[in-house]
Design an enzyme around this catalytic site. Structure first.
Site, mmCIF file in Angstrom:
data_model
loop_
_atom_site.group_PDB
_atom_site.id
_atom_site.type_symbol
_atom_site.label_atom_id
_atom_site.label_comp_id
_atom_site.label_asym_id
_atom_site.label_seq_id
_atom_site.Cartn_x
_atom_site.Cartn_y
_atom_site.Cartn_z
ATOM 1 N N THR A 67 0.834 -1.194 0.000
ATOM 2 C CA THR A 67 0.000 0.000 0.000
ATOM 3 C C THR A 67 0.873 1.250 0.000
ATOM 4 O O THR A 67 2.097 1.169 -0.121
ATOM 5 C CB THR A 67 -0.990 -0.036 1.176
ATOM 6 O OG1 THR A 67 -1.954 0.998 1.010
ATOM 7 C CG2 THR A 67 -0.281 0.121 2.502
ATOM 8 N N LYS A 71 3.305 1.462 -3.771
ATOM 9 C CA LYS A 71 2.686 0.759 -4.889
ATOM 10 C C LYS A 71 3.394 1.005 -6.216
ATOM 11 O O LYS A 71 3.450 0.105 -7.064
ATOM 12 C CB LYS A 71 1.217 1.153 -5.014
ATOM 13 C CG LYS A 71 0.346 0.655 -3.885
ATOM 14 C CD LYS A 71 -1.086 1.111 -4.086
ATOM 15 C CE LYS A 71 -1.967 0.666 -2.933
ATOM 16 N NZ LYS A 71 -3.368 1.078 -3.126
ATOM 17 N N ASN A 92 -0.058 -3.905 -5.999
ATOM 18 C CA ASN A 92 -0.449 -3.977 -4.584
ATOM 19 C C ASN A 92 -0.480 -5.396 -4.030
ATOM 20 O O ASN A 92 -0.955 -5.612 -2.918
ATOM 21 C CB ASN A 92 -1.795 -3.276 -4.338
ATOM 22 C CG ASN A 92 -2.966 -3.995 -4.982
ATOM 23 O OD1 ASN A 92 -2.811 -4.964 -5.732
ATOM 24 N ND2 ASN A 92 -4.166 -3.508 -4.703
ATOM 25 N N GLY A 132 -5.812 12.328 -8.565
ATOM 26 C CA GLY A 132 -4.755 11.551 -7.938
ATOM 27 C C GLY A 132 -4.291 10.452 -8.874
ATOM 28 O O GLY A 132 -5.052 9.542 -9.192
ATOM 29 N N GLY A 135 -0.393 5.282 -7.319
ATOM 30 C CA GLY A 135 -0.670 3.872 -7.512
ATOM 31 C C GLY A 135 -2.138 3.539 -7.620
ATOM 32 O O GLY A 135 -2.582 2.912 -8.586
ATOM 33 N N GLY A 244 -14.656 4.203 0.698
ATOM 34 C CA GLY A 244 -13.366 3.601 0.405
ATOM 35 C C GLY A 244 -13.288 2.123 0.718
ATOM 36 O O GLY A 244 -12.661 1.348 -0.010
#
Length: 277
Positions: A67, A71, A92, A132, A135, A244
């Protein structure tokens, strides 16, 4: 019960305080009688390469969850990565094969997209904004592209990250319109926060909420709290949202298959999980 036959899954990242995976995997392993445990291992970037090699020198290591912030750099430390990881430019999940080679795959994007589809969002022909391009954002963008969205707008505070991802997407998905440089959510069918914004109280929001349409679906990757300030603001404007942890629950079944464990469903995982926020 941890004993001499317990297999380890290292959860490598930094900081570890927001890690949710151990609170899902470990209760699931207990419920089905698998003698394995996910262990959070805090590792700063400058130590990561050494830690990764050290972890996979252990005889009872089954694999590693990777994480933030590792990543992207982990890809260059592996012997082979899947096509999904190549497009995402990130990884990951890592395991060791019979020859001692380190193999990597990427399930963030698959988990995120499975969650959207389960909620009935039509991705084919959709317009998406991904804020964003590290990763997780790269993985989500790659999976959205493979789901035949019409266009993807990419934004990152580091313009090079967005441009690099745009080039990788163009190489593999020439039919999809990819743009960079704007985080304006107006007119989008899907807006994704793939940044760490929301992990800490008082963080700024990733987009201008006043520009968010009520018909836009909003997704989040931050897992420190179930309902982030961004999702709450989106809901207040009438948007449907995905928290999330939905991405996490959806990606765990393919993770389990990758590591060679019995697979399951997100519903079963939620029933046994012991999440704390």
């Amino acid at each position: 019960m941890i004993d001499g036959n317990t297999e380890l899954i290292a959860h490598l990242g930094y900081p570890t305080h927001a890690f949710k995976a151990p609170m899902i995997y470990n209760p699931y392993f207990e419920s089905v009688g698998v003698n394995a445990v996910v262990v959070p291992m805090g590792c700063r970037p400058d130590a990561f390469a050494d830690v990764l090699r050290g972890v996979f020198a252990l005889e009872n290591i089954r694999g590693a969850l990777i994480t933030m912030p590792h990543k992207v750099p982990v890809v260059g430390l592996l012997d082979e990565v899947s096509p999904a990881a190549q497009v995402a430019g990130a990884c990951n999940a890592v395991k060791r094969d019979a020859d001692g080679r380190l193999l990597g795959d990427m399930f963030d994007g698959e988990g995120f997209v499975r969650g959207l589809l389960r909620k009935g969002l039509q991705l084919a022909g959709a317009r998406a904004l991904v804020v964003g391009c590290g990763g997780v954002g790269s993985a989500i963008a790659a999976s959205l592209a493979s789901s035949s969205v019409a266009s993807i707008a990419l934004f990152d505070v580091d313009p090079h990250s967005a441009q690099s991802l745009a080039q990788r997407l163009h190489t593999h998905y020439r039919e999809i319109e990819v743009t960079t440089g704007s985080n304006d959510p107006a007119g989008m069918d899907l807006v994704v926060n793939a940044t760490p914004l929301g992990m800490n109280a008082g963080d700024p929001l990733p987009v201008d909420i006043s520009r968010l349409d009520a018909g836009t679906f909003v997704g989040e990757v931050v897992m420190r709290s179930e309902m982030t300030a961004f999702l709450a603001a989106a809901q207040a404007r009438g948007c449907r949202v995905q928290v999330g942890t939905d991405m996490l629950f959806e990606m765990i079944p393919p993770y389990l298959e990758f590591f060679g464990f019995p697979t399951t469903t997100p519903h079963t995982l939620r029933a046994v999980a012991r999440l704390q926020y």
